[in-house]
Design an enzyme around this catalytic site. Structure first.
Site, PDB file in Angstrom:
ATOM      1  N   GLN A 121      32.799  14.955 -10.287  1.00 38.60           N
ATOM      2  CA  GLN A 121      31.418  16.037  -9.958  1.00 38.60           C
ATOM      3  C   GLN A 121      30.219  14.747  -9.490  1.00 38.60           C
ATOM      4  O   GLN A 121      29.870  14.138 -10.468  1.00 38.60           O
ATOM      5  CB  GLN A 121      31.088  16.725 -11.121  1.00 38.60           C
ATOM      6  CG  GLN A 121      30.053  17.409 -10.731  1.00 38.60           C
ATOM      7  CD  GLN A 121      29.512  18.578 -11.886  1.00 38.60           C
ATOM      8  OE1 GLN A 121      28.970  18.025 -12.768  1.00 38.60           O
ATOM      9  NE2 GLN A 121      29.905  19.810 -11.806  1.00 38.60           N
ATOM     10  N   GLY A 122      29.999  14.884  -8.297  1.00 39.33           N
ATOM     11  CA  GLY A 122      28.646  14.282  -7.909  1.00 39.33           C
ATOM     12  C   GLY A 122      27.635  15.283  -7.500  1.00 39.33           C
ATOM     13  O   GLY A 122      27.195  15.622  -6.324  1.00 39.33           O
ATOM     14  N   SER A 124      24.585  15.461 -10.241  1.00 37.82           N
ATOM     15  CA  SER A 124      23.169  14.944 -10.880  1.00 37.82           C
ATOM     16  C   SER A 124      22.664  13.739  -9.920  1.00 37.82           C
ATOM     17  O   SER A 124      23.870  12.807  -9.638  1.00 37.82           O
ATOM     18  CB  SER A 124      23.437  14.734 -12.203  1.00 37.82           C
ATOM     19  OG  SER A 124      23.547  16.093 -12.820  1.00 37.82           O
ATOM     20  N   SER A 156      30.940  12.515 -13.593  1.00 33.04           N
ATOM     21  CA  SER A 156      32.190  12.844 -14.333  1.00 33.04           C
ATOM     22  C   SER A 156      33.568  12.178 -13.870  1.00 33.04           C
ATOM     23  O   SER A 156      33.800  12.820 -12.668  1.00 33.04           O
ATOM     24  CB  SER A 156      32.116  14.108 -14.694  1.00 33.04           C
ATOM     25  OG  SER A 156      31.210  14.595 -15.454  1.00 33.04           O
ATOM     26  N   GLU A 245      31.747  26.420 -14.567  1.00 31.40           N
ATOM     27  CA  GLU A 245      31.682  25.353 -15.754  1.00 31.40           C
ATOM     28  C   GLU A 245      30.983  25.854 -16.917  1.00 31.40           C
ATOM     29  O   GLU A 245      31.357  25.397 -18.019  1.00 31.40           O
ATOM     30  CB  GLU A 245      30.764  24.066 -14.970  1.00 31.40           C
ATOM     31  CG  GLU A 245      30.748  23.209 -15.945  1.00 31.40           C
ATOM     32  CD  GLU A 245      29.905  21.836 -15.110  1.00 31.40           C
ATOM     33  OE1 GLU A 245      29.466  20.792 -15.747  1.00 31.40           O
ATOM     34  OE2 GLU A 245      29.137  22.271 -14.113  1.00 31.40           O
TER      35      GLU A 245
END
Length: 383
Positions: A121-122, A124, A156, A245
């Protein structure tokens, strides 16, 4: 609201229990939880077993209630957690299933379900964590590709991922008058992690693992065909991702916490800490809280089933309360274990360190309170 299961759903539960009972004893030994390359191989191997047995598509092609049964039964049986497959299975994949084109679903969903490809997951960035809409990573259209430059943090599973669900800014902040909207001009992309220009620097956690990383993007070319949703409509697509999520991704962990409470009570009886009435009341209160959380999960799943499969704002209610209850649970575990709570060789100790992130991960508790206030209670937005 009917929270009970149909005869068909109970039959599915029985078949799943039988398969788990026959399959789990033959699994290989679990790897070191801090070794993510080994964890990836193990987690993907388990996902392949699910695929071959016909259970992998539960995350998308089954009803929300059937998905809940799957997560409940696998956790109760002590089956492997999704681990390195977390992002792909629990929010990138469902987002593509809900928002992607037919070609995108055909390209990305089967490899996720088979355990062939892992996602990270990109979202933040160093200056856009809780305030996600402040992201600055830019994507400039160049023919049939976007050229992406910027930085992500707390990505992540980037260290072992094949693909990244990436948020980029493709347009300016727009809005009425002197109050531009940061939520405009954002686009959701699927970025191959082997593309030139990507640098991954793992971040080491308190427990010593590296499931998070910094990711630096230097003119990375991402095909326009990898865009999910329309250009500059990424914030709406992101809300779908975050709904999964926050609303359903932690379901199995609620079951795990309820099981842990039982183990804590048995341990307390053995080591004498059960004699402390304050501790007994603490465990009893936590048991009631996790039962209530399970009911919230059921209510959210029922709502999702009635509205097309995407969880609603009730996911923020769940996530807000769950993240704090989980931290309280592991504080109680430390009280039961005493000095043994400092032993990093114990799963409970590693889980306690991990629990410290839950009031931040998937949106901070402050963000969740704002969502509950504005979208559920109808309170005015802050100025």
């Amino acid at each position: 609201m009917d929270l009970s299961c149909t005869e068909e759903e109970e039959a599915y539960r029985a078949r799943l229990r039988e398969w788990l009972a026959a399959t789990l004893p033959g699994l290989p030994e679990r790897p070191d939880p801090l070794d993510w390359p080994a964890r990836r191989a193990y987690d993907c191997g388990w996902q392949r077993r699910l695929y071959d047995a016909g259970y992998a598509d539960t995350h998308w092609d089954a009803s929300p209630t059937q998905r809940l049964i799957f997560l409940e039964e696998t956790e109760l049986a002590g089956a492997p957690y999704v681990g390195a497959n977390f992002v792909g299975l629990l929010h990138a994949g469902p987002t593509i299933a809900a928002e992607g084109t037919a070609a995108q679903r055909e390209r990305w969903l089967p490899p996720i379900l088979r355990g062939d490809e892992v996602w990270c997951q990109g979202f933040s960035e160093p200056d856009a964590g809780s305030d996600l809409a402040s992201l600055r990573t830019k994507a400039v259209r160049d023919g049939d590709a976007y050229v992406v430059t910027g930085q992500k943090i707390w990505t992540s599973h980037a260290e072992v991922a094949d693909w990244c669900e990436l948020l980029v800014r493709t347009g300016p902040e727009t809005g009425q008058g002197a109050a531009p909207s940061k939520h405009k001009g954002i686009t959701w992309l699927a970025m191959p992690m082997d593309a030139p220009g990507i640098t991954v620097r793992p971040l080491r956690t308190l427990a010593g693992s590296t499931e998070f990383a910094e990711v630096f993007l230097d003119e990375v070319r991402v095909p326009v065909g990898n865009r999910v949703g329309e250009e500059n409509d990424g914030w709406r697509v992101t809300m779908v991702t975050l709904s999964f999520e926050r609303g359903t991704a932690f379901v199995g962990e609620v079951v795990a916490c309820r099981r842990l409470l039982g183990e804590l009570a048995r341990t307390a009886r053995k080591n004498g800490t059960w004699d402390d009435p304050v501790l007994r009341r603490r465990l009893g209160r936590l048991s009631a809280e996790f039962q209530a959380l399970w009911r919230i999960v059921q209510a959210n799943v029922s709502e999702a089933q009635a509205t097309g499969g995407v969880p609603g704002a009730g996911g923020s209610v769940f996530k807000l309360h769950y993240s704090h209850a989980r931290q309280e649970l592991y504080d109680a575990a430390a009280a039961v274990l005493g000095p043994d709570a400092l032993d990093l060789g114990r799963d409970w100790t590693l889980d306690r360190l991990s629990s410290l992130s839950y009031t931040i991960a998937a949106g901070t508790s402050q963000i969740q309170r704002n969502i509950v206030a504005e979208r559920i209670l109808g309170l005015p937005k802050g100025r």
